[in-house]
Design an enzyme around this catalytic site. Structure first.
Site, mmCIF file in Angstrom:
data_model
loop_
_atom_site.group_PDB
_atom_site.id
_atom_site.type_symbol
_atom_site.label_atom_id
_atom_site.label_comp_id
_atom_site.label_asym_id
_atom_site.label_seq_id
_atom_site.Cartn_x
_atom_site.Cartn_y
_atom_site.Cartn_z
ATOM 1 N N ASN A 153 9.545 -0.988 -1.263
ATOM 2 C CA ASN A 153 8.520 -1.897 -1.785
ATOM 3 C C ASN A 153 7.404 -1.040 -2.371
ATOM 4 O O ASN A 153 6.643 -0.429 -1.632
ATOM 5 C CB ASN A 153 8.006 -2.779 -0.635
ATOM 6 C CG ASN A 153 6.814 -3.622 -1.040
ATOM 7 O OD1 ASN A 153 6.553 -3.805 -2.227
ATOM 8 N ND2 ASN A 153 6.094 -4.152 -0.056
ATOM 9 N N GLU A 175 1.466 -9.102 3.357
ATOM 10 C CA GLU A 175 0.281 -8.979 2.494
ATOM 11 C C GLU A 175 0.093 -10.246 1.658
ATOM 12 O O GLU A 175 -1.027 -10.650 1.366
ATOM 13 C CB GLU A 175 0.405 -7.716 1.618
ATOM 14 C CG GLU A 175 0.216 -6.453 2.453
ATOM 15 C CD GLU A 175 0.938 -5.222 1.951
ATOM 16 O OE1 GLU A 175 1.381 -5.195 0.791
ATOM 17 O OE2 GLU A 175 1.062 -4.269 2.738
HETATM 18 C C1 PEP Z 1 6.053 -2.687 3.511
HETATM 19 O O1 PEP Z 1 5.370 -2.600 2.516
HETATM 20 O O2 PEP Z 1 6.814 -3.641 3.641
HETATM 21 C C2 PEP Z 1 5.947 -1.643 4.539
HETATM 22 C C3 PEP Z 1 6.692 -1.735 5.605
HETATM 23 O O3 PEP Z 1 5.055 -0.606 4.305
HETATM 24 P P1 PEP Z 1 4.998 0.817 5.081
HETATM 25 O O4 PEP Z 1 6.406 1.354 5.109
HETATM 26 O O5 PEP Z 1 4.063 1.645 4.267
HETATM 27 O O6 PEP Z 1 4.489 0.533 6.455
#
Ligand code: PEP
Length: 251
Positions: A9, A97
């Site tokens: 992502n 988010e």
């Molecule tokens: C995400 O964006 O879904 C995520 C898990 O971010 P990170 O790996 O940075 O915690």
């Protein structure tokens, strides 16, 4: 057997040039990877160009969000069929988010996931508890509400085009990963819930990804858990070498 899925992502990072450069760097690092579904999710504006850059590779394209209507007077929204048109095969729905900053609810997640699947996309439906909810012993109740609401009205067939991502909100972008056992515990609850709602065969088939500070050095332990079928990766997907190391967790 469930094919592991590792999705990056890219959130609100990278210009079109940076996104195409990243996928070009990634391609040779994962070219000989087999038995893993590899997905990257750039910003909307980069989708088409990243799709062209990854053509012929074993990397698939996801969007980070979609709307549930096909077309109409919905200024600023993007329909699932337009994501397909841009080269997407997957879409992330209901990331924490989006729930936290953009008012998404289990109801909107449900409509988006259904529309995405109807348009021929694989919907990666995100669920996860906040730190306050975990500390108040509400993790399982929150997950049950989100999974039940997010998948309401799904047929067993449409569920085969859905993936669930369990992302504890307290572990996203914080460097705090759920322990292997903490993650496995919730994944098993989710699979049990899918069995209760849709039957054992559906539960055995659905992929449940873990997300929350997944890195090259913790992916192996997570992937060794019975009910963890892949990862949704944020920060560590922004560099080709660290994302490739996660994709190649079994090497
Ligand atoms: C995400 O964006 O879904 C995520 C898990 O971010 P990170 O790996 O940075 O915690």
């Amino acid at each position: 057997m469930r094919t592991p899925l590792i999705a990056g992502n890219w959130k609100l990072f990278k210009t079109i040039g940076e996104a195409t450069a990243l996928v070009n760097d990634l391609k040779p690092l994962v070219a000989s990877t087999s038995g893993v579904e590899i997905v990257v999710a750039p910003v909307f504006t980069a989708l088409s160009r990243v799709s062209e850059a990854m053509a012929g590779s074993n990397i698939h394209l996801a969007a980070q969000n979609c709307y549930w209507e096909e077309e109409g007077a919905f200024t600023g929204e993007v329909a699932p069929k337009l994501l397909k048109d841009a080269g997407c095969s997957h879409v992330i729905i209901g990331h924490s988010e989006r729930r936290q900053y953009f008012g998404e609810t289990d109801g909107t997640v449900n409509k988006k996931a259904k529309a995405a699947i109807a348009a021929g996309l694989t919907a990666i439906v995100c669920v996860g508890e906040t730190l306050a909810e975990r500390e108040a012993d509400k993790t399982f109740a929150v997950i049950e509400t989100q999974v039940t609401g997010g998948l309401e009205g799904f047929s067993v067939e449409s569920l085969t085009h859905a993936v669930i991502a369990y992302e504890p909100v307290w572990a996203i972008g914080t460097g705090k990963t759920a322990s292997d056992a903490q993650a496995q515990e919730v994944h098993a609850v989710i699979r049990g819930l899918v069995a209760k709602l849709f039957g054992q065969a559906a539960a055995d088939g659905i992929r449940i990804l873990y997300g929350g500070s997944v890195k090259p050095d913790n992916v192996k332990g997570l992937m060794a858990q019975t009910d963890i079928d892949g990862a949704l990766v944020g920060g560590a997907s922004l560099k080709a070498d660290s994302f490739a190391a996660i994709v190649n967790f079994a090497a």
